[in-house]
Write an enzyme that holds these catalytic residues in place. Structure first.
Site, PDB file in Angstrom:
ATOM      1  CG  HIS A  42       1.140   2.778  -0.305  1.00 41.38           C
ATOM      2  ND1 HIS A  42       0.370   3.308  -0.610  1.00 41.38           N
ATOM      3  CD2 HIS A  42       1.273   3.596  -1.333  1.00 41.38           C
ATOM      4  CE1 HIS A  42      -0.376   4.012  -1.212  1.00 41.38           C
ATOM      5  NE2 HIS A  42       0.866   4.033  -2.031  1.00 41.38           N
ATOM      6  CD  GLU A 146       4.660   7.228  -6.989  1.00 37.62           C
ATOM      7  OE1 GLU A 146       4.285   6.512  -6.574  1.00 37.62           O
ATOM      8  OE2 GLU A 146       4.942   8.494  -5.583  1.00 37.62           O
ATOM      9  CG  ASP A 172       0.358   5.623  -7.672  1.00 38.28           C
ATOM     10  OD1 ASP A 172      -0.709   5.869  -7.655  1.00 38.28           O
ATOM     11  OD2 ASP A 172       1.339   5.777  -6.387  1.00 38.28           O
TER      12      ASP A 172
END
Ligand code: 3PY
Ligand code: MG
Length: 249
Positions: A42, A146, A172
């Site tokens: 990310h 997650e 998440d």
């Protein structure tokens, strides 16, 4: 040879921070953090752009750890070739995925990592076999948990040999538990407690990618968490402001 590994084995807490290709890596690596987390999932950083910043940690305290974008042998190979001393893989949902991750992280005969010569800071060795054994031993293998599927497979994942930290993706996990970003929700806290207890039983350190808003580092440590990142900007600003004020009054 890997302070984070030693710290975790001794039951301590490893505190890191996020860094990237454009961070003041040498400064951060000497600031007391145990590890620097370079994220390529990310962030705009590509794995192969991290060679220089990772090299800037050499001879300094903080251990460079790279999060790859996916559980793939090429991504893990590229990250190791940049000198990462720990690998984070997102969304590891099954024991088979965890086994694959370990296999791609380790040199033969523990795994199938392809050799391109020594990268990173591992010390001096008599021969290549000794170097590979040391890296297999010292590298941090950190799958992320997650999803609900991963929660359901928690014990199977933790039974895979070679995992050092089971790392929660805080946002998440909350989304997949259907309590999106509600870090105070009892369901969320129950999951954190379940993960911490399973990790303790398996002898694996539980970790959080970042400390979620509203949860303090002390609370996480009290729950048994041994590995997390904190932002550094506020502390740096305060320290510099104090330094400048001490001169200008
Ligand atoms: C998450 O919060 O899910 C993460 O993976 C942190 O980037
Ligand atoms: Mg995530």
């Amino acid at each position: 040879m890997n302070v984070v590994k030693d710290l975790l084995k001794a039951g301590g807490t490893a505190v890191g921070t996020s860094a990237g290709a454009n961070s003041e890596v040498a400064f951060l690596a000497d600031s007391g953090f145990d590890f620097l987390l370079f994220d390529t999932q990310h962030s705009p950083d590509e794995i192969k752009s991290l060679g220089r910043p990772v090299a800037a940690t050499r001879g300094r305290k903080a251990v460079p750890i790279i999060r790859v974008g996916d559980n793939r042998p090429d991504q893990i190979c590229y990250a190791l070739d940049q000198g990462a001393r720990g690998i984070i893989v997102p969304m590891v949902n099954t024991a088979e995925e965890a086994r694959n991750m370990v296999k791609w992280c380790k040199y033969p005969f523990e795994g199938e990592r392809s050799s391109s010569g020594p990268h990173g800071e591992w010390g001096e060795f008599k021969n290549y076999r000794e170097y590979m054994d040391a890296v297999n031993e010292q590298l941090l293998v950190i799958p992320m948990i997650e999803t609900v599927e991963a929660m359901e497979n928690l014990e199977d994942i933790l039974s895979v040999p070679g995992i050092d930290v089971l790392l929660i993706g805080p946002s998440d996990l909350s989304i997949n538990l259907d309590v999106a970003l509600d870090y105070q929700n009892p369901k969320y806290h129950a999951a954190l407690d379940t993960i911490a207890a399973a990790c303790k039983k398996a002898g694996v350190a539980p970790g959080m990618f970042f400390v979620p808003p509203g949860i303090s580092p002390a609370e996480l440590i009290a729950k048994g968490y041994q590995f997390f990142t904190l932002p550094w900007g506020g502390w740096a600003t305060e320290g510099i402001r104090n330094g400048v004020a001490s001169i200008k009054g």
